[in-house]
Motif scaffolding. Structure first.
Motif, mmCIF file in Angstrom:
data_model
loop_
_atom_site.group_PDB
_atom_site.id
_atom_site.type_symbol
_atom_site.label_atom_id
_atom_site.label_comp_id
_atom_site.label_asym_id
_atom_site.label_seq_id
_atom_site.Cartn_x
_atom_site.Cartn_y
_atom_site.Cartn_z
ATOM 1 N N THR A 1 94.232 43.113 -18.178
ATOM 2 C CA THR A 1 95.183 42.901 -17.097
ATOM 3 C C THR A 1 94.462 42.768 -15.766
ATOM 4 O O THR A 1 94.828 41.938 -14.923
ATOM 5 C CB THR A 1 96.190 44.063 -17.033
ATOM 6 O OG1 THR A 1 96.810 44.225 -18.313
ATOM 7 C CG2 THR A 1 97.260 43.815 -15.987
ATOM 8 N N ALA A 2 93.427 43.577 -15.557
ATOM 9 C CA ALA A 2 92.649 43.487 -14.321
ATOM 10 C C ALA A 2 92.058 42.088 -14.160
ATOM 11 O O ALA A 2 92.113 41.492 -13.075
ATOM 12 C CB ALA A 2 91.542 44.541 -14.320
ATOM 13 N N LEU A 3 91.509 41.546 -15.231
ATOM 14 C CA LEU A 3 90.920 40.202 -15.159
ATOM 15 C C LEU A 3 91.986 39.140 -14.915
ATOM 16 O O LEU A 3 91.736 38.149 -14.210
ATOM 17 C CB LEU A 3 90.149 39.912 -16.450
ATOM 18 C CG LEU A 3 88.898 40.757 -16.683
ATOM 19 C CD1 LEU A 3 88.275 40.436 -18.035
ATOM 20 C CD2 LEU A 3 87.877 40.557 -15.572
ATOM 21 N N SER A 4 93.160 39.319 -15.466
ATOM 22 C CA SER A 4 94.251 38.362 -15.223
ATOM 23 C C SER A 4 94.622 38.340 -13.744
ATOM 24 O O SER A 4 94.879 37.263 -13.168
ATOM 25 C CB SER A 4 95.475 38.728 -16.061
ATOM 26 O OG SER A 4 95.202 38.616 -17.444
ATOM 27 N N ARG B 1 86.843 34.121 -19.441
ATOM 28 C CA ARG B 1 88.187 33.943 -18.928
ATOM 29 C C ARG B 1 88.185 32.825 -17.896
ATOM 30 O O ARG B 1 87.362 32.791 -16.982
ATOM 31 C CB ARG B 1 88.679 35.242 -18.261
ATOM 32 C CG ARG B 1 88.943 36.386 -19.222
ATOM 33 C CD ARG B 1 90.160 36.120 -20.079
ATOM 34 N NE ARG B 1 91.359 35.991 -19.287
ATOM 35 C CZ ARG B 1 92.171 37.010 -19.002
ATOM 36 N NH1 ARG B 1 91.891 38.236 -19.420
ATOM 37 N NH2 ARG B 1 93.258 36.820 -18.287
ATOM 38 N N GLU B 2 89.133 31.895 -18.060
ATOM 39 C CA GLU B 2 89.256 30.800 -17.102
ATOM 40 C C GLU B 2 89.671 31.360 -15.746
ATOM 41 O O GLU B 2 90.507 32.262 -15.644
ATOM 42 C CB GLU B 2 90.303 29.802 -17.596
ATOM 43 C CG GLU B 2 90.415 28.546 -16.735
ATOM 44 C CD GLU B 2 91.407 27.553 -17.307
ATOM 45 O OE1 GLU B 2 91.713 26.571 -16.607
ATOM 46 O OE2 GLU B 2 91.862 27.757 -18.447
ATOM 47 N N GLY B 3 89.058 30.847 -14.694
ATOM 48 C CA GLY B 3 89.405 31.272 -13.350
ATOM 49 C C GLY B 3 88.635 32.473 -12.853
ATOM 50 O O GLY B 3 88.960 33.026 -11.802
ATOM 51 N N SER C 1 94.149 35.372 -10.888
ATOM 52 C CA SER C 1 95.274 34.956 -10.050
ATOM 53 C C SER C 1 94.960 35.064 -8.558
ATOM 54 O O SER C 1 95.853 34.915 -7.719
ATOM 55 C CB SER C 1 96.505 35.825 -10.358
ATOM 56 O OG SER C 1 96.868 35.731 -11.717
ATOM 57 N N ASP C 2 93.685 35.348 -8.239
ATOM 58 C CA ASP C 2 93.212 35.432 -6.863
ATOM 59 C C ASP C 2 93.801 36.634 -6.123
ATOM 60 O O ASP C 2 93.959 36.609 -4.900
ATOM 61 C CB ASP C 2 93.522 34.144 -6.092
ATOM 62 C CG ASP C 2 92.576 33.933 -4.909
ATOM 63 O OD1 ASP C 2 91.504 34.568 -4.903
ATOM 64 O OD2 ASP C 2 92.916 33.163 -3.996
ATOM 65 N N MET C 3 94.106 37.720 -6.875
ATOM 66 C CA MET C 3 94.623 38.936 -6.250
ATOM 67 C C MET C 3 93.510 39.741 -5.590
ATOM 68 O O MET C 3 93.748 40.494 -4.656
ATOM 69 C CB MET C 3 95.327 39.805 -7.295
ATOM 70 C CG MET C 3 96.638 39.229 -7.800
ATOM 71 S SD MET C 3 98.009 39.578 -6.680
ATOM 72 C CE MET C 3 98.199 41.340 -6.905
ATOM 73 N N GLY C 4 92.298 39.611 -6.104
ATOM 74 C CA GLY C 4 91.185 40.386 -5.592
ATOM 75 C C GLY C 4 90.051 40.376 -6.595
ATOM 76 O O GLY C 4 90.027 39.560 -7.518
ATOM 77 N N PHE C 5 89.109 41.307 -6.427
ATOM 78 C CA PHE C 5 87.983 41.419 -7.350
ATOM 79 C C PHE C 5 88.115 42.715 -8.131
ATOM 80 O O PHE C 5 88.923 43.589 -7.809
ATOM 81 C CB PHE C 5 86.654 41.420 -6.589
ATOM 82 C CG PHE C 5 86.342 42.731 -5.927
ATOM 83 C CD1 PHE C 5 85.539 43.681 -6.563
ATOM 84 C CD2 PHE C 5 86.849 43.042 -4.664
ATOM 85 C CE1 PHE C 5 85.273 44.905 -5.959
ATOM 86 C CE2 PHE C 5 86.580 44.261 -4.063
ATOM 87 C CZ PHE C 5 85.785 45.205 -4.708
ATOM 88 N N ALA D 1 83.696 40.923 -11.073
ATOM 89 C CA ALA D 1 84.526 39.821 -11.560
ATOM 90 C C ALA D 1 85.305 39.296 -10.362
ATOM 91 O O ALA D 1 86.082 40.036 -9.744
ATOM 92 C CB ALA D 1 85.470 40.304 -12.655
ATOM 93 N N LEU D 2 85.078 38.031 -10.025
ATOM 94 C CA LEU D 2 85.651 37.426 -8.821
ATOM 95 C C LEU D 2 86.438 36.176 -9.184
ATOM 96 O O LEU D 2 86.153 35.517 -10.197
ATOM 97 C CB LEU D 2 84.532 37.047 -7.848
ATOM 98 C CG LEU D 2 83.775 38.214 -7.214
ATOM 99 C CD1 LEU D 2 82.360 37.796 -6.847
ATOM 100 C CD2 LEU D 2 84.523 38.710 -5.988
ATOM 101 N N PRO D 3 87.432 35.809 -8.367
ATOM 102 C CA PRO D 3 88.122 34.540 -8.608
ATOM 103 C C PRO D 3 87.120 33.387 -8.562
ATOM 104 O O PRO D 3 86.191 33.382 -7.729
ATOM 105 C CB PRO D 3 89.110 34.456 -7.439
ATOM 106 C CG PRO D 3 89.300 35.873 -6.993
ATOM 107 C CD PRO D 3 87.987 36.547 -7.218
ATOM 108 N N ALA D 4 87.250 32.450 -9.471
ATOM 109 C CA ALA D 4 86.307 31.324 -9.547
ATOM 110 C C ALA D 4 86.211 30.622 -8.197
ATOM 111 O O ALA D 4 87.224 30.353 -7.544
ATOM 112 C CB ALA D 4 86.749 30.348 -10.629
#
Length: 300
Positions: free
Chosen positions: A226-229, A249-251, A233-237, A167-170
Motif C-alpha cells: 500500500t505504501a508503494l501504491s 512497480r510502475e511509477g 500516486s505521487d503522495m510522497g516518498f 522509493a520515490l515517484p518516477a
C-alpha cells in the motif's frame, strides 16, 4: 498439577466469579472451588483475593494467568498439528514473517523446504511483536522480522543489516542523485506499518529524529504494498529495505541513500531453550547458507 487445573484457573481468572466460571466449565461450583484451592496449595501462593462481590487476581495470579494461557495454547496447537500430521502424514513447520522480508532470502528458504514432500509449510504474516507471542503459544516455529523484542522466552538472532533505500515517484526531483536524509525530510512521507509499536515506522522515523530533522508524515499504512501504491500516486516518498527493489512497480524509482550506512536489521526469532528437531535443523542449515550468500554478495 494437571491441565484441568490450568483450565479451571483460567476460567475463574477470566470471569472473576466462581459461579460464572463453573457455569462456563459445566461443573458445579464446590468442585471448582476445591480445584482452585488445590492449585494454590501446590503453587504455594494465593492466586486470588476473595472479595464479597467476586475474585481479584493477585500479582502472582496475573503472572500465572499469562503462563497458563501460553501452556494451554501450546497444548491446543500441538493437538491440532498432531491431527494434521496424522491425516496428511506430514510434519508441519510454521513460519511468521513481516512483508518487507519476503522479497529476498525467505522465499528461497520456503521453496527449498517444500522440496521435502513430508513437510507442510504454513506461512503467517505477523508483525514482530505478534511473532513473539505466536512462538510462545506454539502457532509458529520461527519468525522473521526487523524489530528487537526483549522477551525471556524468545531468542532473536541478527541475520544481517540491510541497506535502506528511498522509493520515490518516477521522475521525482530527488531521483537525479542519491538523496540525503535532509533532502528527503523536505518532502511528504508515507510510513508503514501503522498501529502500535515497536514497528518499521518507528525505525524509519527515528532515523530523521536522531538527525534533528522533522518529517511530514502524510499517511500511515499497514503494509509495504500500500505504501508503494501511494508513492506511485505521487503522495510522497517512503523508505524501504533494499530487497523491496525486487518488487518492480510502475511509477516508482528506487534510489540508494547518500549515506550508505543507513540500514535495517533482519532478525530471526526462535523459542529459547528448545532443542531443534530435524525440521528446524534443516531450516537453520538452509538459512545459514542463504545468509552467507547475502553477506558475500552472491545474492542481492
Amino acid at each position: 498439577m494437571e491441565l484441568r487445573h490450568l483450565r479451571y484457573f483460567v476460567a475463574a481468572a477470566e470471569e472473576l466469579n466462581l459461579t460464572r466460571a463453573a457455569e462456563k466449565l459445566f461443573i458445579a461450583q464446590p468442585p471448582l472451588t476445591r480445584q482452585i484451592k488445590q492449585l494454590e496449595e501446590e503453587v504455594g501462593v494465593a492466586l486470588f483475593l476473595r472479595k464479597p462481590r467476586g475474585l481479584e487476581l493477585t500479582s502472582g495470579g496475573e503472572y500465572f494467568l499469562e503462563q497458563a494461557r501460553q501452556i494451554l495454547h501450546k497444548v491446543e496447537a500441538t493437538v491440532e498439528d498432531t491431527r494434521r500430521i496424522a491425516q496428511h502424514r506430514k510434519t508441519v513447520f510454521s513460519i511468521g514473517f513481516v512483508p518487507s522480508v519476503f522479497y529476498g532470502q525467505l522465499p528461497l528458504m520456503v521453496r527449498r523446504l517444500r522440496r521435502n514432500k513430508n513437510l507442510e509449510i504454513i506461512l503467517h504474516e505477523l508483525k514482530t511483536r505478534e511473532q513473539v507471542d505466536a512462538l510462545k503459544n506454539g502457532k509458529i516455529d520461527i519468525g522473521f522480522g526487523r524489530v528487537r523484542i526483549d522477551d525471556p522466552d524468545v531468542d532473536q538472532e541478527l541475520l544481517f543489516d540491510e541497506p535502506l533505500i528511498a522509493a520515490l515517484p518516477a521522475g521525482h526531483l530527488l531521483t537525479r542523485h542519491p538523496p540525503s536524509m535532509t533532502e528527503l525530510a523536505g518532502w511528504p512521507m508515507v510510513t508503514f506499518p501503522s498501529g502500535p509499536g515497536p514497528n518499521f515506522a518507528d525505525i524509519t522515523l527515528g532515523l530523521f529524529h536522531r538527525r534533528g530533522l522533522r518529517v511530514n508524515v502524510i499517511q500511515q499504512v499497514n503494509d509495504v504494498q500500500t505504501a508503494l501504491s501511494l508513492v506511485a500516486s505521487d503522495m510522497g516518498f517512503t523508505l524501504v529495505p533494499e530487497q523491496v527493489r525486487r518488487l518492480h512497480r510502475e511509477g516508482i524509482d528506487y534510489m540508494p541513500l547518500e549515506d550508505d550506512n543507513i540500514t535495517t536489521p533482519v532478525i530471526a526469532s526462535r523459542r529459547k531453550g528448545e532443542n531443534p528437531n530435524a525440521v528446524m535443523r534443516l531450516a537453520n542449515t538452509i538459512l545459514d547458507e542463504l545468509v552467507q550468500n547475502r553477506l558475500t554478495g552472491r545474492y542481492p
